[in-house]
Design a protein around this motif. Structure first.
Motif, PDB file in Angstrom:
ATOM      1  N   ILE A 230       0.845  -1.196   0.000  1.00 16.69           N
ATOM      2  CA  ILE A 230       0.000   0.000   0.000  1.00 16.69           C
ATOM      3  C   ILE A 230       0.880   1.245   0.000  1.00 16.69           C
ATOM      4  O   ILE A 230       2.084   1.174   0.245  1.00 16.69           O
ATOM      5  N   VAL A 231       0.264   2.376  -0.287  1.00 17.17           N
ATOM      6  CA  VAL A 231       0.919   3.670  -0.110  1.00 17.17           C
ATOM      7  C   VAL A 231       0.390   4.212   1.208  1.00 17.17           C
ATOM      8  O   VAL A 231      -0.820   4.170   1.454  1.00 17.17           O
ATOM      9  N   GLU A 232       1.281   4.669   2.099  1.00 17.35           N
ATOM     10  CA  GLU A 232       0.825   5.192   3.402  1.00 17.35           C
ATOM     11  C   GLU A 232       0.038   6.474   3.193  1.00 17.35           C
ATOM     12  O   GLU A 232       0.537   7.421   2.581  1.00 17.35           O
ATOM     13  N   VAL A 233      -1.201   6.492   3.700  1.00 16.70           N
ATOM     14  CA  VAL A 233      -2.056   7.690   3.593  1.00 16.70           C
ATOM     15  C   VAL A 233      -2.851   7.824   4.892  1.00 16.70           C
ATOM     16  O   VAL A 233      -3.033   6.832   5.610  1.00 16.70           O
ATOM     17  N   PRO A 234      -3.341   9.006   5.195  1.00 18.93           N
ATOM     18  CA  PRO A 234      -4.281   9.111   6.312  1.00 18.93           C
ATOM     19  C   PRO A 234      -5.583   8.403   5.940  1.00 18.93           C
ATOM     20  O   PRO A 234      -6.125   8.652   4.853  1.00 18.93           O
ATOM     21  N   VAL A 235      -6.043   7.490   6.801  1.00 18.73           N
ATOM     22  CA  VAL A 235      -7.256   6.727   6.470  1.00 18.73           C
ATOM     23  C   VAL A 235      -8.492   7.537   6.870  1.00 18.73           C
ATOM     24  O   VAL A 235      -8.697   7.844   8.034  1.00 18.73           O
ATOM     25  N   VAL A 236      -9.306   7.867   5.864  1.00 19.09           N
ATOM     26  CA  VAL A 236     -10.509   8.670   6.086  1.00 19.09           C
ATOM     27  C   VAL A 236     -11.759   7.794   5.991  1.00 19.09           C
ATOM     28  O   VAL A 236     -12.684   7.917   6.773  1.00 19.09           O
ATOM     29  N   ASP A 237     -11.764   6.884   5.011  1.00 12.18           N
ATOM     30  CA  ASP A 237     -12.965   6.062   4.774  1.00 12.18           C
ATOM     31  C   ASP A 237     -12.556   4.835   3.960  1.00 12.18           C
ATOM     32  O   ASP A 237     -12.128   4.966   2.805  1.00 12.18           O
ATOM     33  N   THR A 238     -12.693   3.665   4.557  1.00 16.06           N
ATOM     34  CA  THR A 238     -12.260   2.436   3.861  1.00 16.06           C
ATOM     35  C   THR A 238     -13.347   1.876   2.922  1.00 16.06           C
ATOM     36  O   THR A 238     -13.101   0.902   2.203  1.00 16.06           O
ATOM     37  N   THR A 239     -14.527   2.498   2.908  1.00 10.06           N
ATOM     38  CA  THR A 239     -15.625   1.984   2.066  1.00 10.06           C
ATOM     39  C   THR A 239     -15.212   1.978   0.590  1.00 10.06           C
ATOM     40  O   THR A 239     -14.791   3.004   0.063  1.00 10.06           O
ATOM     41  N   GLY A 240     -15.337   0.829  -0.052  1.00 14.83           N
ATOM     42  CA  GLY A 240     -15.056   0.751  -1.493  1.00 14.83           C
ATOM     43  C   GLY A 240     -13.590   0.531  -1.832  1.00 14.83           C
ATOM     44  O   GLY A 240     -13.235   0.482  -3.021  1.00 14.83           O
ATOM     45  N   ALA A 241     -12.734   0.368  -0.824  1.00  9.18           N
ATOM     46  CA  ALA A 241     -11.300   0.169  -1.121  1.00  9.18           C
ATOM     47  C   ALA A 241     -11.086  -1.122  -1.920  1.00  9.18           C
ATOM     48  O   ALA A 241     -10.330  -1.149  -2.903  1.00  9.18           O
ATOM     49  N   GLY A 242     -11.767  -2.185  -1.489  1.00 14.59           N
ATOM     50  CA  GLY A 242     -11.629  -3.458  -2.209  1.00 14.59           C
ATOM     51  C   GLY A 242     -12.162  -3.366  -3.634  1.00 14.59           C
ATOM     52  O   GLY A 242     -11.597  -3.962  -4.561  1.00 14.59           O
ATOM     53  N   ASP A 243     -13.239  -2.625  -3.815  1.00 11.62           N
ATOM     54  CA  ASP A 243     -13.809  -2.461  -5.161  1.00 11.62           C
ATOM     55  C   ASP A 243     -12.824  -1.709  -6.063  1.00 11.62           C
ATOM     56  O   ASP A 243     -12.665  -2.035  -7.243  1.00 11.62           O
ATOM     57  N   THR A 244     -12.183  -0.701  -5.494  1.00  7.31           N
ATOM     58  CA  THR A 244     -11.191   0.064  -6.251  1.00  7.31           C
ATOM     59  C   THR A 244     -10.041  -0.847  -6.667  1.00  7.31           C
ATOM     60  O   THR A 244      -9.588  -0.828  -7.815  1.00  7.31           O
ATOM     61  N   PHE A 245      -9.563  -1.662  -5.713  1.00 11.01           N
ATOM     62  CA  PHE A 245      -8.467  -2.588  -6.005  1.00 11.01           C
ATOM     63  C   PHE A 245      -8.861  -3.532  -7.146  1.00 11.01           C
ATOM     64  O   PHE A 245      -8.097  -3.706  -8.110  1.00 11.01           O
ATOM     65  N   THR A 246     -10.047  -4.099  -7.040  1.00 13.53           N
ATOM     66  CA  THR A 246     -10.501  -5.070  -8.055  1.00 13.53           C
ATOM     67  C   THR A 246     -10.515  -4.445  -9.447  1.00 13.53           C
ATOM     68  O   THR A 246      -9.978  -5.009 -10.411  1.00 13.53           O
ATOM     69  N   GLY A 247     -11.127  -3.275  -9.558  1.00 13.89           N
ATOM     70  CA  GLY A 247     -11.227  -2.622 -10.871  1.00 13.89           C
ATOM     71  C   GLY A 247      -9.863  -2.299 -11.446  1.00 13.89           C
ATOM     72  O   GLY A 247      -9.573  -2.560 -12.623  1.00 13.89           O
ATOM     73  N   TYR A 248      -8.995  -1.749 -10.626  1.00 13.18           N
ATOM     74  CA  TYR A 248      -7.670  -1.358 -11.123  1.00 13.18           C
ATOM     75  C   TYR A 248      -6.785  -2.571 -11.417  1.00 13.18           C
ATOM     76  O   TYR A 248      -5.979  -2.536 -12.353  1.00 13.18           O
ATOM     77  N   PHE A 249      -6.925  -3.637 -10.644  1.00 12.28           N
ATOM     78  CA  PHE A 249      -6.087  -4.817 -10.930  1.00 12.28           C
ATOM     79  C   PHE A 249      -6.490  -5.426 -12.281  1.00 12.28           C
ATOM     80  O   PHE A 249      -5.634  -5.739 -13.118  1.00 12.28           O
ATOM     81  N   ILE A 250      -7.796  -5.574 -12.486  1.00 14.92           N
ATOM     82  CA  ILE A 250      -8.261  -6.135 -13.770  1.00 14.92           C
ATOM     83  C   ILE A 250      -7.789  -5.246 -14.917  1.00 14.92           C
ATOM     84  O   ILE A 250      -7.274  -5.725 -15.940  1.00 14.92           O
TER      85      ILE A 250
END
Ligand code: RIB
Length: 296
Positions: A230-250
């Motif tokens: 991961i890139v270290e960032v201040p965590v504001v909202d984890t909602t949708g993180a997995g969805d983002t990963f899935t779309g970008y990996f594909i």
């Protein structure tokens, strides 16, 4: 190559709270925001933002028209999203001070999809196309079988994980996207390396992508292993993180990035998403995520 996301579209109602409410407790929220979500719609948005040719299929009520408008603004083709005279899917999201969430779903249109709609939608796709599925709509097993029979590559994110997953034709899945909880449930084991070994053993022809929050993402296929950070960032909202990963990996794999680069690209996209509020709207654009070709 076209990507079809057959999945959920939800109206996310985000309550910002001090802590996730406990049983029997009543708390106040400091804000309430209505925004666009649904695992399917988020993944379609991520794929489109990453530059893919994406088609979304599903069902919303008239209250969900803004979801379609937003998806279209990202370039998603929403022609296969039916609009019906009922409510759209809803997600009641508690978002605490640390960026963690707790979600209650109401299926709405996601449970009103029909077999006829599935058949008509899949008729426009075939050999070499890719389908992306989650576990927030009905008839997922039938969709997996029909897509496989048409020669489509099947990507499954078995989320949220429940008892229906075990009954799916999982041997027809080409790529699994799981987090630690889903991976452990599917594998029947819990430490990370064992989850990956167990899933690659059980599904020898499949690719397994395992996201692990701050620990990054793990990849396994046969004897091949990979890890993204991961890139270290201040965590504001984890909602949708997995969805983002899935779309970008594909997207990264279809754009021919090597495995390591694809894992890093998807991990960076997910990191950027957790540094912003919301699900679909927090997903970064390609220009923020993809490295220049020279730096790979
Ligand atoms: O993965 C995040 C999504 O899960 C939210 O947008 C919510 O709608 C639920 O489906």
């Amino acid at each position: 190559m076209k990507v079809l996301v057959f999945g959920s579209l939800n109206i996310d109602l985000i309550f910002s709270v001090d802590h996730i409410v406990a049983g029997g407790e009543t708390i106040s929220s400091s804000s309430l925001v209505k925004s666009a979500g649904g695992k399917g719609a988020n993944q379609a948005a991520a794929l489109a933002k990453a530059g893919m040719d994406v088609y979304m299929a599903g069902k919303v009520g008239r209250d969900g028209q803004f979801l379609l408008t937003l998806l279209e603004s990202y370039g998603v083709n929403t022609g296969a999203v039916r609009v019906y005279e009922g409510a759209s899917g809803q997600a009641l999201i508690q978002l605490d001070k640390t960026g963690q969430n707790a979600i209650v779903l109401y299926a709405g249109g996601n449970a009103a999809i029909t077999i006829d709609e599935i058949n008509r939608t899949l008729g426009d796709f075939g050999e070499g196309d890719c389908i992306v599925l989650q576990n927030e709509i009905v008839f997922t097993g039938k969709i997996i079988k029909a897509a496989h029979e048409r020669g489509m590559r099947v990507c499954l994110n078995p989320s949220p994980y429940d008892e229906k997953i075990a009954a799916l034709p999982l041997d027809l899945v080409d790529v699994f996207f799981v987090n630690e909880i889903e991976g452990a449930a599917l594998a029947g084991s819990s430490p990370l390396p064992q989850i990956l070994d167990s899933l690659t053993g059980r599904f020898p022809a499949a690719e397994i992508v395992l996201t692990a929050g701050r620990e990054g993402a793990y990849y396994g296929s046969g004897n091949i292993r990979g890890k993204g950070s991961i890139v270290e960032v201040p965590v504001v909202d984890t909602t949708g993180a997995g969805d983002t990963f899935t779309g970008y990996f594909i997207a990264a794999r279809y754009k021919q990035y090597p495995l390591q680069a694809a894992l890093d690209i998807a991990s960076k996209a997910a990191s950027l998403a957790v540094s912003r509020k919301g699900a679909m709207e927090a997903i970064p654009l390609a220009v923020e995520v993809f490295p220049s070709k020279q730096s790979i």
